[in-house]
Write a protein that holds these residues in place. Structure first.
Motif, PDB file in Angstrom:
ATOM      1  N   THR A  44     -10.398  13.438   3.515  1.00  0.00           N
ATOM      2  CA  THR A  44      -9.945  12.256   2.770  1.00  0.00           C
ATOM      3  C   THR A  44      -8.648  11.670   3.313  1.00  0.00           C
ATOM      4  N   VAL A  64     -10.474  -2.570   2.209  1.00  0.00           N
ATOM      5  CA  VAL A  64      -9.114  -2.066   2.433  1.00  0.00           C
ATOM      6  C   VAL A  64      -8.684  -1.134   1.307  1.00  0.00           C
ATOM      7  N   GLY A  65      -9.027  -1.496   0.081  1.00  0.00           N
ATOM      8  CA  GLY A  65      -8.739  -0.610  -1.046  1.00  0.00           C
ATOM      9  C   GLY A  65      -7.258  -0.422  -1.320  1.00  0.00           C
ATOM     10  N   ALA A 101      -6.845  -1.775   9.099  1.00  0.00           N
ATOM     11  CA  ALA A 101      -6.633  -1.016   7.863  1.00  0.00           C
ATOM     12  C   ALA A 101      -7.952  -0.532   7.283  1.00  0.00           C
ATOM     13  N   ALA A 102      -8.962  -1.408   7.299  1.00  0.00           N
ATOM     14  CA  ALA A 102     -10.249  -1.050   6.696  1.00  0.00           C
ATOM     15  C   ALA A 102     -10.934   0.066   7.485  1.00  0.00           C
ATOM     16  N   ARG A 105      -9.269   3.230   6.406  1.00  0.00           N
ATOM     17  CA  ARG A 105      -9.702   3.553   5.032  1.00  0.00           C
ATOM     18  C   ARG A 105     -11.116   4.129   5.018  1.00  0.00           C
ATOM     19  N   GLU A 106     -11.975   3.594   5.880  1.00  0.00           N
ATOM     20  CA  GLU A 106     -13.362   4.087   5.955  1.00  0.00           C
ATOM     21  C   GLU A 106     -13.395   5.570   6.326  1.00  0.00           C
ATOM     22  N   PRO A 109     -10.358   7.934   3.245  1.00  0.00           N
ATOM     23  CA  PRO A 109     -10.273   7.021   2.088  1.00  0.00           C
ATOM     24  C   PRO A 109      -9.046   7.200   1.200  1.00  0.00           C
ATOM     25  N   GLU A 110      -8.349   8.336   1.298  1.00  0.00           N
ATOM     26  CA  GLU A 110      -7.229   8.541   0.380  1.00  0.00           C
ATOM     27  C   GLU A 110      -5.865   8.471   1.065  1.00  0.00           C
ATOM     28  N   GLU A 112      -2.360   6.653   2.243  1.00  0.00           N
ATOM     29  CA  GLU A 112      -1.511   5.582   1.717  1.00  0.00           C
ATOM     30  C   GLU A 112      -1.293   4.592   2.852  1.00  0.00           C
ATOM     31  N   LEU A 113      -1.806   3.394   2.687  1.00  0.00           N
ATOM     32  CA  LEU A 113      -1.659   2.399   3.751  1.00  0.00           C
ATOM     33  C   LEU A 113      -0.359   1.624   3.582  1.00  0.00           C
ATOM     34  N   GLY A 248      -7.730   7.169  11.992  1.00  0.00           N
ATOM     35  CA  GLY A 248      -8.441   7.738  10.836  1.00  0.00           C
ATOM     36  C   GLY A 248      -8.701   9.226  11.018  1.00  0.00           C
TER      37      GLY A 248
END
Lengths: 279, 250
Positions: A44, A64-65, A101-102, A105-106, A109-110, A112-113, A248
């Protein structure tokens, strides 16, 4: 590949597309195997602070979330550097930062951006602003910096050389895309960063190691779908979009092994490379 | 052109300076424009693209100087801010960008598409840079197909050819307005030396216009040369002026 035209091969990506690829990753025969479970944990990236040094990030884009923190480098002639930092929320000016960023995130997913925008209005030449952005990251608890841009200008070689060393000794992982064209690519050509070009395919779970460099890592970046402005998704090609794949993967590793250094993380990532020899 | 400050010349000179400010940017030698057009055509053929254009970076704007192919005539003369759009990103960062399925980006250069009546499906934009990596402009390739080589490599090679042409075009476009402004300033100040007025302009103007003003000051000093030399240089200048012609004649 999109119908109607040939795919593009960005510069520095050639070794990953040679008949025998970049050869075998350098593999260290450890007493126990480095497998994905040990390296990535739950996968994650929880709690890892990842900075996207770019055009800004659209926090509202569904892929992006959210964005945990914003920093914008803006022009200010009243300061010594001619720059100032704004910490309010900002938009993505072009879409490029949102795309990066996306992708992070993919894969993690957890995380901190943190959006570090270095392409604000009236900034003359981007290299100085993105050096400022990288320095801010090193001094503000960022774990991993994604820098999907570079400069070909010799005059920036020394400042970035210092920044890359500084990042290493602060245990900040700096991921830098190679230029899409065959010219100087600073700081990505330096050995102290995770330099990234495009490997074959669109599978973001695969990372390749090129032990001969200067593009040391390969990941999906040709004909890939990425997030863009206005909630859209576009198809694009570029080393810019391969770099956040490596970011990532590193976020997963850093979350599982907090504080892992540049050279330790390179060893782990190399053991997991798509071109690591089968054991 | 000697140093008689006729009072009636003052308002006229001021008007000339204002007109030159707006006319100047559209002046460039015909040969350069042809070179850029030819380069667009070459890239278009080599990439099998529908359209190729070259824009020069001027401050925070991209000025479309040359094009070949679909919508080409309409795109020439466009001025677009670098604060947005794919070409803007490339101009600001010096990084090339390849975007396919462009229509998926709701903010993609709608204004361009509407003005040229053509919305591309794919876009490849490469920066034109000088030896110091400063961006001089961009080359945009719209809707490439299967061409003669890797389209990014082909366009990058073309960008290296375009670089000196765009650098000279930028200087030329600034020269006209600077000269006329300097004449106006000299008349207003009863300043007998045009070179002095130009050097003052150079000091007040940002790069790269300051360089052009400095160069123009050198030209002004030509007046101090013997008459025969002045006549020779005068003929050369008239030839240069003949080359500089409004865009609509091209």
């Amino acid at each position: 590949m999109t119908a109607g035209h040939d795919s593009i091969l960005p510069a520095w990506s050639e070794p990953f597309h040679a008949a025998d690829g970049p050869g075998d990753a350098k593999y260290l025969r450890l007493p126990g195997a480095v497998d994905r479970n040990w390296a990535y944990g739950d996968g994650t990236g929880r709690g890892v602070r990842v900075a996207i040094v770019d055009s800004g990030v659209d926090a509202d884009h569904p892929l992006v979330g959210g964005v945990a923190e914003y920093v914008a480098i803006e022009r200010d002639d009243r300061t010594d550097t001619g720059l100032r930092l704004d910490h309010g929320p900002h938009a993505d000016l072009y879409g490029h930062g949102t795309a990066c960023a996306a992708i992070v995130r993919e894969l993690a997913p957890e995380v901190e951006l943190v959006s570090v925008r270095v392409l604000g209005e009236n900034l003359k030449g981007s290299a100085g602003a993105f050096a400022e952005g990288v320095e801010w990251c090193i001094n503000h608890g960022i774990d991993i910096i994604n820098l999907s841009m570079s400069t070909a200008s010799d005059r920036w070689a020394e400042p970035f050389w210092e920044l890359v060393d500084m990042a290493n000794y602060h245990h900040v992982l700096l991921v830098a895309a190679m230029n899409n064209e065959p010219r100087r690519t600073i700081p990505s050509e330096f050995a102290g960063v995770f330099s990234v070009a495009c490997a074959p395919g669109t599978d973001r779970e695969r990372v390749w190691s090129n032990p001969r460099g200067p593009a040391e890592w390969g990941a999906a970046g040709i004909d890939v779908d990425v997030a863009w402005l206005g909630g859209a998704t576009i198809r694009t090609t570029g080393n810019s979009f391969a770099a956040p794949v490596v970011t990532g993967h590193l976020a997963r590793i850093r979350a599982t092994h907090p504080g892992i250094t540049n050279w330790q993380a390179k060893t782990v990532l190399g053991q997991l490379a798509a071109n690591a020899p089968s054991t | 052109m000697h140093n008689v400050a006729v009072p009636a010349a003052r308002p006229l000179a001021r008007q000339l300076a204002e007109i030159a400010d707006s006319l100047g940017p559209v002046m460039a030698p015909v040969d350069q424009r042809r070179q850029l057009d030819d380069l667009c055509a070459t890239v278009r053929i080599a990439t099998g693209a529908a359209s190729v254009s070259i824009a020069r970076l001027d401050g925070d704007e991209l000025w479309y100087e040359a094009a070949d192919g679909r919508g080409g005539a309409e795109v020439i003369g466009l001025r677009l801010p670098t604060s947005r759009g794919i070409a803007g990103y490339v101009a600001r960062t010096g990084q090339s960008l390849v975007v396919d399925r462009v229509e998926a980006d709701p903010r993609f250069a709608r204004d361009v598409a509407e003005r040229v009546g053509y919305v591309p499906e794919s876009l490849l934009v490469v920066p034109v840079t000088d030896a110091g990596d400063d961006v001089l402009g961009v080359i945009s390739v719209l809707d490439r197909t299967t061409g003669a080589g890797d389209p990014l490599a082909v366009t990058s090679a073309a960008a290296r050819v375009a670089a000196p042409v765009l650098a000279v075009a930028g200087a030329i476009s600034r020269l006209g307005p600077l000269l006329v402004r300097a004449v106006a300033d000299a008349v207003e100040a009863d300043e007998p030396q045009l070179a002095t007025a130009l050097r003052r302009l150079a000091a007040e103007t940002d790069e790269p216009a300051a360089e052009v003003a400095e160069f123009a000051a050198v030209l002004a000093e030509v007046r101090l040369l013997p008459p025969a030399a002045q006549r020779t240089i005068g003929r050369m200048l008239r030839d240069a002026i003949t080359l500089a012609t409004p865009r609509r004649r091209w």
